[in-house]
Design a protein around this motif. Structure first.
Motif, PDB file in Angstrom:
ATOM      1  N   GLY A  17       0.805  -1.115   0.098  1.00 17.15           N
ATOM      2  CA  GLY A  17      -0.039   0.089   0.046  1.00 17.15           C
ATOM      3  C   GLY A  17       0.740   1.217  -0.243  1.00 17.15           C
ATOM      4  O   GLY A  17       0.269   2.431   0.288  1.00 17.15           O
ATOM      5  N   THR A  19       2.232   2.732  -2.550  1.00 23.67           N
ATOM      6  CA  THR A  19       2.146   3.806  -3.528  1.00 23.67           C
ATOM      7  C   THR A  19       0.705   4.391  -3.491  1.00 23.67           C
ATOM      8  O   THR A  19       0.521   5.682  -3.936  1.00 23.67           O
ATOM      9  CB  THR A  19       2.292   3.114  -5.002  1.00 23.67           C
ATOM     10  N   THR A  20      -0.118   3.715  -3.046  1.00 22.52           N
ATOM     11  CA  THR A  20      -1.660   4.120  -2.868  1.00 22.52           C
ATOM     12  C   THR A  20      -1.535   5.354  -1.716  1.00 22.52           C
ATOM     13  O   THR A  20      -2.194   6.395  -2.148  1.00 22.52           O
ATOM     14  CB  THR A  20      -2.555   3.266  -2.433  1.00 22.52           C
ATOM     15  N   THR A  21      -0.727   5.261  -0.800  1.00 23.90           N
ATOM     16  CA  THR A  21      -0.584   6.193   0.524  1.00 23.90           C
ATOM     17  C   THR A  21      -0.032   7.651  -0.369  1.00 23.90           C
ATOM     18  O   THR A  21      -0.366   8.476  -0.160  1.00 23.90           O
ATOM     19  CB  THR A  21       0.070   5.607   1.373  1.00 23.90           C
ATOM     20  N   ASN A  23       0.058   8.227  -3.361  1.00 21.59           N
ATOM     21  CA  ASN A  23      -0.621   9.086  -4.300  1.00 21.59           C
ATOM     22  C   ASN A  23      -1.439   9.960  -3.434  1.00 21.59           C
ATOM     23  O   ASN A  23      -1.933  11.114  -4.032  1.00 21.59           O
ATOM     24  CB  ASN A  23      -1.494   7.891  -5.162  1.00 21.59           C
ATOM     25  N   LEU A  24      -2.188   9.514  -2.348  1.00 22.57           N
ATOM     26  CA  LEU A  24      -2.760  10.463  -1.503  1.00 22.57           C
ATOM     27  C   LEU A  24      -2.116  11.642  -0.911  1.00 22.57           C
ATOM     28  O   LEU A  24      -2.563  12.563  -1.038  1.00 22.57           O
ATOM     29  CB  LEU A  24      -3.482   9.751  -0.455  1.00 22.57           C
ATOM     30  N   ASP A  80       8.814   7.433  -2.264  1.00 15.44           N
ATOM     31  CA  ASP A  80       8.194   5.882  -2.247  1.00 15.44           C
ATOM     32  C   ASP A  80       9.588   5.272  -2.306  1.00 15.44           C
ATOM     33  O   ASP A  80      10.022   5.060  -3.699  1.00 15.44           O
ATOM     34  CB  ASP A  80       7.453   5.711  -3.576  1.00 15.44           C
ATOM     35  N   SER A 162      -6.493   1.850   6.192  1.00 14.60           N
ATOM     36  CA  SER A 162      -6.955   2.431   4.803  1.00 14.60           C
ATOM     37  C   SER A 162      -5.703   3.365   4.573  1.00 14.60           C
ATOM     38  O   SER A 162      -5.141   4.006   5.505  1.00 14.60           O
ATOM     39  CB  SER A 162      -8.149   3.290   4.893  1.00 14.60           C
ATOM     40  N   ALA A 163      -5.505   3.529   3.316  1.00 13.95           N
ATOM     41  CA  ALA A 163      -4.418   4.486   2.756  1.00 13.95           C
ATOM     42  C   ALA A 163      -4.762   5.862   3.124  1.00 13.95           C
ATOM     43  O   ALA A 163      -3.884   6.762   3.481  1.00 13.95           O
ATOM     44  CB  ALA A 163      -4.339   4.642   1.270  1.00 13.95           C
ATOM     45  N   LYS A 164      -6.154   6.289   3.493  1.00 11.66           N
ATOM     46  CA  LYS A 164      -6.623   7.416   3.955  1.00 11.66           C
ATOM     47  C   LYS A 164      -6.069   7.632   5.272  1.00 11.66           C
ATOM     48  O   LYS A 164      -5.518   8.658   5.796  1.00 11.66           O
ATOM     49  CB  LYS A 164      -7.963   7.666   3.813  1.00 11.66           C
ATOM     50  N   THR A 167      -2.170   8.117   5.229  1.00 13.28           N
ATOM     51  CA  THR A 167      -1.979   9.488   5.078  1.00 13.28           C
ATOM     52  C   THR A 167      -2.026  10.513   6.179  1.00 13.28           C
ATOM     53  O   THR A 167      -1.043  11.372   6.423  1.00 13.28           O
ATOM     54  CB  THR A 167      -2.794   9.997   3.859  1.00 13.28           C
TER      55      THR A 167
END
Length: 175
Positions: A17, A19-21, A23-24, A80, A162-164, A167
């Motif tokens: 996770g 890259t997902t993080t 990106n946020l 990253d 969650s990535a949110k 973040t």
């Protein structure tokens, strides 16, 4: 590189996770994308062997060269992965660590605190650039932790949220 802003690192095995993080995080701060994936995509496009599963030494050289250039020009606050990840991959495969990695100024380039995304079976998936089996990711996680601890980095483990939420946690640390 010591005159440039130190970068925070988000690291961990593939498919955790990161890259997902990242990106946020880009909605709030400047972030540097993962260089390894860019190199893999370029090598695949050119039908070249600089891939971690074909020629890890060439792959490491390519990632080092691109990362070194990006670190010089990037105003990113978060990366990253870092070049220390290459050392972990090489160590895991019992490859010699090149002097350019051994002598890299990690402490002058990166913040002492890093964010570590643990292996997470529920979100792991393979793709065209992530061919590793989950068991390999568990071994790599151990190698990554050993490398970062050996260089004296303080490790903040990202919960399996969650990535949110991840973040928000990262932003609390760095802003």
């Amino acid at each position: 590189m010591s005159k440039l802003q130190k970068k925070y690192i988000i690291t961990g095995a593939p498919g955790t996770g990161k890259t997902t993080t990242i990106n946020l995080l880009k909605n709030t701060i400047s972030c540097m994308d993962e260089v390894a994936r860019k190199v893999i995509l370029e090598e695949q496009k050119n039908n070249s062997n600089g891939l971690p599963w074909d020629n890890l030494n060439r792959f490491s050289d390519l990632v080092f060269n691109v990362t070194s250039q990006e670190l010089l020009i990037s105003d990113a606050l978060v990366c990253d992965r870092s070049l220390l990840d290459l050392e972990a991959y090489l160590a895991l495969e019992n490859k010699m660590i090149p002097s350019y990695l051994k002598n890299f100024p990690y402490k002058e380039t990166y913040h002492n605190t890093i964010f570590f995304a643990p292996t997470w079976f529920d979100i792991y998936c393979q793709d065209g650039q992530r061919l590793q089996e989950f068991d390999y990711c568990l071994k790599l996680e151990k190698a990554l932790l050993e490398q970062y601890k050996s260089k004296g980095f303080k490790i903040v483990f990202l919960p399996k949220y969650s990535a949110k939420k991840r973040t928000k946690l990262i932003l609390k640390y760095i802003l």
